[in-house]
Write a protein that holds these residues in place. Structure first.
Motif, mmCIF file in Angstrom:
data_model
loop_
_atom_site.group_PDB
_atom_site.id
_atom_site.type_symbol
_atom_site.label_atom_id
_atom_site.label_comp_id
_atom_site.label_asym_id
_atom_site.label_seq_id
_atom_site.Cartn_x
_atom_site.Cartn_y
_atom_site.Cartn_z
ATOM 1 N N VAL A 58 0.876 -1.169 0.000
ATOM 2 C CA VAL A 58 0.000 0.000 0.000
ATOM 3 C C VAL A 58 0.912 1.217 0.000
ATOM 4 C CG1 VAL A 58 -1.734 1.259 1.311
ATOM 5 C CG2 VAL A 58 -1.774 -1.223 1.284
ATOM 6 N N PHE A 59 0.659 2.140 -0.906
ATOM 7 C CA PHE A 59 1.505 3.317 -1.027
ATOM 8 C C PHE A 59 0.827 4.522 -0.394
ATOM 9 C CE2 PHE A 59 2.798 0.650 -4.603
ATOM 10 C CZ PHE A 59 4.152 0.555 -4.344
ATOM 11 N N PHE A 60 1.584 5.231 0.435
ATOM 12 C CA PHE A 60 1.118 6.502 0.972
ATOM 13 C C PHE A 60 2.163 7.550 0.621
ATOM 14 C CE2 PHE A 60 1.024 9.803 4.249
ATOM 15 C CZ PHE A 60 -0.266 10.262 4.051
ATOM 16 N N LYS A 61 1.698 8.584 -0.047
ATOM 17 C CA LYS A 61 2.581 9.689 -0.407
ATOM 18 C C LYS A 61 1.922 10.963 0.081
ATOM 19 C CE LYS A 61 5.255 11.630 -4.085
ATOM 20 N NZ LYS A 61 5.932 11.340 -5.310
ATOM 21 N N GLY A 62 2.619 11.682 0.924
ATOM 22 C CA GLY A 62 2.045 12.904 1.460
ATOM 23 C C GLY A 62 3.050 13.659 2.302
ATOM 24 N N GLU A 63 2.502 14.408 3.257
ATOM 25 C CA GLU A 63 3.363 15.226 4.114
ATOM 26 C C GLU A 63 2.733 15.376 5.492
ATOM 27 O OE1 GLU A 63 1.899 19.663 2.800
ATOM 28 O OE2 GLU A 63 3.529 18.748 1.670
ATOM 29 N N ILE A 64 3.593 15.631 6.439
ATOM 30 C CA ILE A 64 3.174 15.948 7.803
ATOM 31 C C ILE A 64 3.698 17.348 8.095
ATOM 32 C CG2 ILE A 64 3.323 15.315 10.237
ATOM 33 C CD1 ILE A 64 3.889 12.448 9.331
ATOM 34 N N THR A 65 2.806 18.233 8.473
ATOM 35 C CA THR A 65 3.199 19.612 8.772
ATOM 36 C C THR A 65 2.894 19.934 10.222
ATOM 37 O OG1 THR A 65 1.060 20.402 7.974
ATOM 38 C CG2 THR A 65 2.871 20.467 6.429
ATOM 39 N N LYS A 66 3.708 20.816 10.771
ATOM 40 C CA LYS A 66 3.470 21.262 12.135
ATOM 41 C C LYS A 66 2.597 22.508 12.086
ATOM 42 C CE LYS A 66 5.476 22.379 16.531
ATOM 43 N NZ LYS A 66 6.668 22.491 17.343
ATOM 44 N N LEU A 67 1.527 22.450 12.856
ATOM 45 C CA LEU A 67 0.642 23.595 12.997
ATOM 46 C C LEU A 67 1.032 24.312 14.285
ATOM 47 C CD1 LEU A 67 -2.647 21.707 12.092
ATOM 48 C CD2 LEU A 67 -1.184 23.011 10.553
ATOM 49 N N CYS A 68 0.243 25.207 14.744
ATOM 50 C CA CYS A 68 0.548 25.895 15.991
ATOM 51 C C CYS A 68 0.130 25.045 17.193
ATOM 52 C CB CYS A 68 -0.143 27.251 16.042
ATOM 53 S SG CYS A 68 -1.927 27.137 15.910
ATOM 54 N N ASP A 69 0.624 25.367 18.357
ATOM 55 C CA ASP A 69 0.238 24.736 19.627
ATOM 56 C C ASP A 69 0.437 23.228 19.651
ATOM 57 O OD1 ASP A 69 -0.525 27.240 20.528
ATOM 58 O OD2 ASP A 69 -2.586 26.982 19.853
ATOM 59 N N GLU A 70 1.529 22.736 19.155
ATOM 60 C CA GLU A 70 1.869 21.315 19.214
ATOM 61 C C GLU A 70 0.900 20.418 18.440
ATOM 62 O OE1 GLU A 70 4.823 20.463 20.504
ATOM 63 O OE2 GLU A 70 5.059 22.582 20.995
ATOM 64 N N ASN A 71 0.180 20.975 17.499
ATOM 65 C CA ASN A 71 -0.687 20.179 16.639
ATOM 66 C C ASN A 71 0.007 19.945 15.307
ATOM 67 O OD1 ASN A 71 -2.781 19.888 18.435
ATOM 68 N ND2 ASN A 71 -3.903 21.644 17.675
ATOM 69 N N PHE A 72 -0.386 18.846 14.667
ATOM 70 C CA PHE A 72 0.200 18.458 13.399
ATOM 71 C C PHE A 72 -0.913 18.099 12.430
ATOM 72 C CE2 PHE A 72 3.174 17.581 16.747
ATOM 73 C CZ PHE A 72 4.383 18.032 16.254
ATOM 74 N N GLN A 73 -0.563 18.065 11.159
ATOM 75 C CA GLN A 73 -1.518 17.656 10.139
ATOM 76 C C GLN A 73 -0.825 16.696 9.191
ATOM 77 O OE1 GLN A 73 -2.960 20.710 7.486
ATOM 78 N NE2 GLN A 73 -4.839 19.569 7.102
ATOM 79 N N ILE A 74 -1.522 15.600 8.908
ATOM 80 C CA ILE A 74 -1.026 14.652 7.911
ATOM 81 C C ILE A 74 -1.982 14.713 6.723
ATOM 82 C CG2 ILE A 74 -2.270 12.712 8.968
ATOM 83 C CD1 ILE A 74 0.110 10.924 8.039
ATOM 84 N N SER A 75 -1.429 14.772 5.530
ATOM 85 C CA SER A 75 -2.244 14.793 4.318
ATOM 86 C C SER A 75 -1.490 14.067 3.226
ATOM 87 C CB SER A 75 -2.575 16.226 3.893
ATOM 88 O OG SER A 75 -1.396 16.950 3.645
ATOM 89 N N GLY A 76 -2.255 13.469 2.324
ATOM 90 C CA GLY A 76 -1.623 12.751 1.228
ATOM 91 C C GLY A 76 -2.596 11.836 0.532
ATOM 92 N N THR A 77 -2.033 10.920 -0.250
ATOM 93 C CA THR A 77 -2.826 9.986 -1.031
ATOM 94 C C THR A 77 -2.426 8.559 -0.698
ATOM 95 O OG1 THR A 77 -2.945 11.599 -2.820
ATOM 96 C CG2 THR A 77 -3.498 9.341 -3.382
ATOM 97 N N LEU A 78 -3.435 7.733 -0.483
ATOM 98 C CA LEU A 78 -3.269 6.318 -0.175
ATOM 99 C C LEU A 78 -3.780 5.532 -1.379
ATOM 100 C CD1 LEU A 78 -2.710 4.185 2.092
ATOM 101 C CD2 LEU A 78 -5.122 4.428 2.689
ATOM 102 N N SER A 79 -2.977 4.599 -1.907
ATOM 103 C CA SER A 79 -3.409 3.868 -3.098
ATOM 104 C C SER A 79 -2.824 2.464 -3.138
ATOM 105 C CB SER A 79 -3.016 4.623 -4.367
ATOM 106 O OG SER A 79 -1.617 4.756 -4.425
ATOM 107 N N ASP A 80 -3.548 1.592 -3.825
ATOM 108 C CA ASP A 80 -3.112 0.218 -4.045
ATOM 109 C C ASP A 80 -4.211 -0.506 -4.814
ATOM 110 O OD1 ASP A 80 -1.530 -2.049 -3.987
ATOM 111 O OD2 ASP A 80 -2.074 -2.630 -1.979
ATOM 112 N N THR A 81 -4.039 -1.793 -4.998
ATOM 113 C CA THR A 81 -5.062 -2.663 -5.561
ATOM 114 C C THR A 81 -5.277 -3.796 -4.571
ATOM 115 O OG1 THR A 81 -4.374 -2.147 -7.808
ATOM 116 C CG2 THR A 81 -5.677 -4.137 -7.501
#
Length: 169
Positions: free
Chosen positions: A40-63
Motif C-alpha cells: 500500500v503506497f502513501f505519499k504525502g506530508e506531515i506539517t506542524k501547525l501551531c500549539d503542538e498540533n500536526f496535520q497529515i495529508s496525502g494519497t493512499l493507493s493500491d489494488t
C-alpha cells in the motif's frame, strides 16, 4: 510504520515528506475478507501547525484482491483516496489513532482504517454482472423485472380473501 517527528517537534523543519509502502498482517486481511493487499503506497506530508498540533495529508493507493460476491472468484479493486487529518495533544475530540510517542508517529492503524473505508459493499466481477441466478423452483430477479411481472405474487390471495381485502375492509 513509525515516522520520526523529531525535526518537526524541535522546529528544525515545518514539513516532512512521507513516501512509504506499508504491508499488513495476513490476519487483518482475513478478518476483513481481503485476499491480498501488498505494498500500500502513501505519499504525502506531515506539517506542524501551531500549539503542538500536526496535520497529515496525502494519497493512499493500491489494488486489493476481494472475493466476487456471486462466484467467489478474485476481483482486483483499485483504490486511491486523499487523506487529511489533524492530530496532536490539544486536538479536541480526536479519535486517538494518531498519537505521538517519543517523537514517533505510527500511521499504520490510520492507514488501515482508511483502507477499510475503500472496501465496496458489493463486489462483482464485470463478467458476472449479467449472470442470471436461478435454481430448482426459484430465480433471482431485479426490481425492474418484478415491476414487469403482470401478476402480483400475492394475487392468489384475492381468491381467498375476496374483494374486501383490496378495499381495506
Amino acid at each position: 510504520m513509525n515516522i520520526d517527528l523529531t525535526k518537526l517537534v524541535t522546529n528544525l523543519e515545518n514539513k516532512l515528506i512521507v513516501d512509504i509502502s506499508v504491508d499488513f498482517d495476513e490476519s487483518k486481511l482475513e478478518k476483513e475478507n481481503i485476499r491480498k493487499l501488498d505494498n500500500v503506497f502513501f505519499k504525502g506530508e506531515i506539517t506542524k501547525l501551531c500549539d503542538e498540533n500536526f496535520q497529515i495529508s496525502g494519497t493512499l493507493s493500491d489494488t486489493m484482491v476481494l472475493p466476487d460476491d456471486i462466484t467467489g472468484e478474485d476481483v482486483f479493486q483499485k483504490f486511491s483516496t486523499s487523506l487529511e487529518e489533524e492530530f496532536g495533544d490539544i486536538v479536541a475530540g480526536g479519535d486517538d489513532i494518531l498519537k505521538i510517542v517519543n517523537n514517533k508517529l505510527d500511521i499504520s492503524d490510520y492507514l488501515w482504517q482508511n483502507i477499510l473505508l475503500e472496501i465496496p459493499l458489493k463486489i462483482v466481477n464485470k463478467k458476472n454482472e449479467n449472470l442470471t441466478i436461478k435454481g430448482d423452483g426459484w430465480r433471482l430477479i431485479t426490481e425492474e423485472e418484478l415491476q414487469k411481472e403482470k401478476e402480483s405474487p400475492f394475487s392468489c390471495l384475492d381468491n381467498y380473501l375476496g374483494k374486501e381485502w383490496e378495499n381495506g375492509s
